[in-house]
Scaffold this active site. Structure first.
Site, PDB file in Angstrom:
ATOM      1  N   SER A 217       0.834  -1.190   0.000  1.00 32.26           N
ATOM      2  CA  SER A 217       0.000   0.000   0.000  1.00 32.26           C
ATOM      3  C   SER A 217       0.876   1.250   0.000  1.00 32.26           C
ATOM      4  CB  SER A 217      -0.966  -0.036   1.190  1.00 32.26           C
ATOM      5  OG  SER A 217      -2.016   0.881   1.006  1.00 32.26           O
ATOM      6  N   LYS A 221       4.350   2.034  -2.274  1.00 29.22           N
ATOM      7  CA  LYS A 221       4.799   3.204  -3.039  1.00 29.22           C
ATOM      8  C   LYS A 221       6.246   3.517  -2.683  1.00 29.22           C
ATOM      9  CE  LYS A 221       0.285   5.372  -2.033  1.00 29.22           C
ATOM     10  NZ  LYS A 221      -0.608   4.727  -2.972  1.00 29.22           N
ATOM     11  N   GLN A 263      -8.149   6.603  -6.926  1.00 30.25           N
ATOM     12  CA  GLN A 263      -7.399   7.713  -6.338  1.00 30.25           C
ATOM     13  C   GLN A 263      -6.475   8.286  -7.400  1.00 30.25           C
ATOM     14  OE1 GLN A 263      -4.379   6.961  -3.227  1.00 30.25           O
ATOM     15  NE2 GLN A 263      -5.410   8.518  -2.025  1.00 30.25           N
ATOM     16  N   GLU A 271      -4.325  13.951   0.874  1.00 26.11           N
ATOM     17  CA  GLU A 271      -4.389  12.906   1.896  1.00 26.11           C
ATOM     18  C   GLU A 271      -3.165  12.876   2.788  1.00 26.11           C
ATOM     19  OE1 GLU A 271      -4.513   8.026   2.286  1.00 26.11           O
ATOM     20  OE2 GLU A 271      -4.878   8.962   0.339  1.00 26.11           O
ATOM     21  N   TRP A 315     -10.153   1.468  -6.083  1.00 29.81           N
ATOM     22  CA  TRP A 315      -9.370   2.680  -5.839  1.00 29.81           C
ATOM     23  C   TRP A 315      -7.880   2.474  -6.055  1.00 29.81           C
ATOM     24  CZ3 TRP A 315      -6.105   1.780  -1.722  1.00 29.81           C
ATOM     25  CH2 TRP A 315      -6.499   0.838  -0.782  1.00 29.81           C
ATOM     26  N   HIS A 351      -6.902  -6.474   0.995  1.00 24.07           N
ATOM     27  CA  HIS A 351      -5.796  -5.568   0.715  1.00 24.07           C
ATOM     28  C   HIS A 351      -4.595  -5.931   1.587  1.00 24.07           C
ATOM     29  CE1 HIS A 351      -3.666  -2.056  -0.516  1.00 24.07           C
ATOM     30  NE2 HIS A 351      -3.833  -1.378   0.601  1.00 24.07           N
TER      31      HIS A 351
END
Length: 407
Positions: A217, A221, A263, A271, A315, A351
């Site tokens: 998640s 990144k 997103q 965010e 998303w 997830h």
């Protein structure tokens, strides 16, 4: 006979005239790396063009193009990644299969100290030391036997709670709260100091030529950015990184415009602090970016990368993930090593869960690139569930993949 610098220059002139470097030789000697250039294109930017539009034809060219892309990504969205500071020291302790690496880094009179636990395999380390996985925030994928795991507290290096986290964390204690580095860039800096320390800590028995990085998640990144910017990473494994990771800004905008709830850049900058404040200036006009995240991923090449995505979560931008990595894949193809770039996109799991059905794909990359075993890593697959939005490669990829020459 007296010999002067003038006579040397006069004698050398004909030779110099004959030895005029080619365009590509000249570029290898001087690579222009601005952090901002004029650009406007709704399609994915061509990774095989230099900033001036000339073609990237060789591995030597790619060395320069890689520098250009790194400078652009830092200039537009990541912020500046500082080099190794003058002070980097460390201590290491171990009891049984548990070790602890404590790193001190910074400048004389201004240093930070942070610790990372390491879990070691049982038994005697192989010649050269154990391969290592650096896990952002903890491990969320299965790790084969024979590999050590270091848990990196990246959120202590740079917080990622919300907008109030800007400039907060150990990195900013060294470089100041106004440093342009995003939290993800600060994480890369901290990871690099860990590798610096392991390189001079033989007691840890870590093979620093066999280091992987992973995260899921938001930490996925970060893992991708680490693999892109830190060339000592031997294997990069981002998991469900979604927007700002292995998806492309342009493709996520296309999904949003097509009615998918994903997103995209305009939302992600509100965010958290994963990107620099300068990125705010481009999120409403993504076409001005002279790169996209297929080129962030391509910075990993020629080193291996495999990323995992989950189509159960709209998303995460499933079309964008597949399309972006399809575009990135052309760089490994140009190098003649497509089996060093993998992508797996399935659903039917939560997830950041990693279903055991995916273990063979993951272990193949571990086996081949960390454990030195034979394995088939020609893995690039999706279930194609893109919420009704259609991926048409020609709509986004307008380049022909070259085959790199050496020079």
């Amino acid at each position: 006979m007296a010999f002067s610098w003038l006579s040397f220059v006069l004698l050398a002139l004909p030779v110099l005239a004959l030895a005029r470097p080619s365009e590509h030789e000249a570029r290898s000697l001087f690579c222009s790396t601005p952090s901002n250039i004029p650009f406007n294109d709704d399609k994915l930017p061509d990774p095989f063009k230099f900033n001036d539009g000339s073609p990237v034809r060789s591995f030597a060219d790619w060395d320069c193009r890689r520098q250009q892309l790194s400078a652009l990504i830092q200039g537009y969205e990541a912020g500046t990644l500082p080099p190794r500071p003058p002070v980097v020291t460390s201590t290491f302790t171990k009891s049984g299969t548990t070790g602890n690496l404590t790193v001190t880094a910074g400048f004389p009179g201004k240093t930070i100290t942070f610790s990372s636990p390491i879990t070691f395999p049982t038994g005697t380390a192989p010649f050269g030391g154990w391969p290592l996985v650096i896990a952002y925030g903890g491990v969320s994928i299965p790790i084969p036997d024979g590999i050590a795991v270091l848990t990196y507290d990246n959120s202590a290096m740079a917080e990622q709670n919300d907008q109030s986290s800007r400039g907060v964390g150990l990195f900013f204690d060294v470089y100041g709260a106004n440093a342009t580095a995003s939290s993800m860039t600060a994480w890369v800096w901290g990871l690099s100091r860990i590798i610096d320390s392991l390189e001079v800590t033989p007691a840890a028995h870590i093979n620093t030529a066999k280091i992987a990085v992973t995260g899921c998640s938001r930490n996925g990144k970060g893992a991708l950015m680490a693999g892109a910017f830190e060339e000592r990473i031997a294997l990069t494994i981002p998991q469900e990184s979604g927007s700002g990771g292995d998806t492309c800004w342009r493709l996520s905008k296309f999904e949003q415009d097509s009615g998918d709830v994903v997103q995209q850049a305009t939302e992600i900058v509100q965010e958290n602090v994963w990107f620099s404040t300068n990125f705010d200036n481009y999120v409403f006009n993504i076409s001005l970016l002279p790169y996209d995240h297929h080129e962030l991923a391509a910075l990993v090449a020629p080193r291996p990368l495999i990323s995992y995505e989950n189509t159960d979560f709209e998303w995460l931008s499933p079309l964008s993930g597949f399309g972006c990595m399809t575009a990135a894949h052309t760089v490994w193809e140009a190098m003649g090593i497509p089996d060093k770039h993998g992508f797996v996109q399935v659903g039917n799991h939560s997830h950041c869960d990693f279903p055991s059905s995916l273990n063979p794909t993951l272990f193949a990359f571990f086996d081949k690139f960390l454990l030195g075993k034979e394995a088939n890593t020609s893995i690039f697959e999706t279930n194609g569930l893109f919420n009704g939005t259609e991926w048409v490669a020609s709509q986004w990829i307008n380049w022909t993949t070259p085959r790199f020459t050496l020079l």
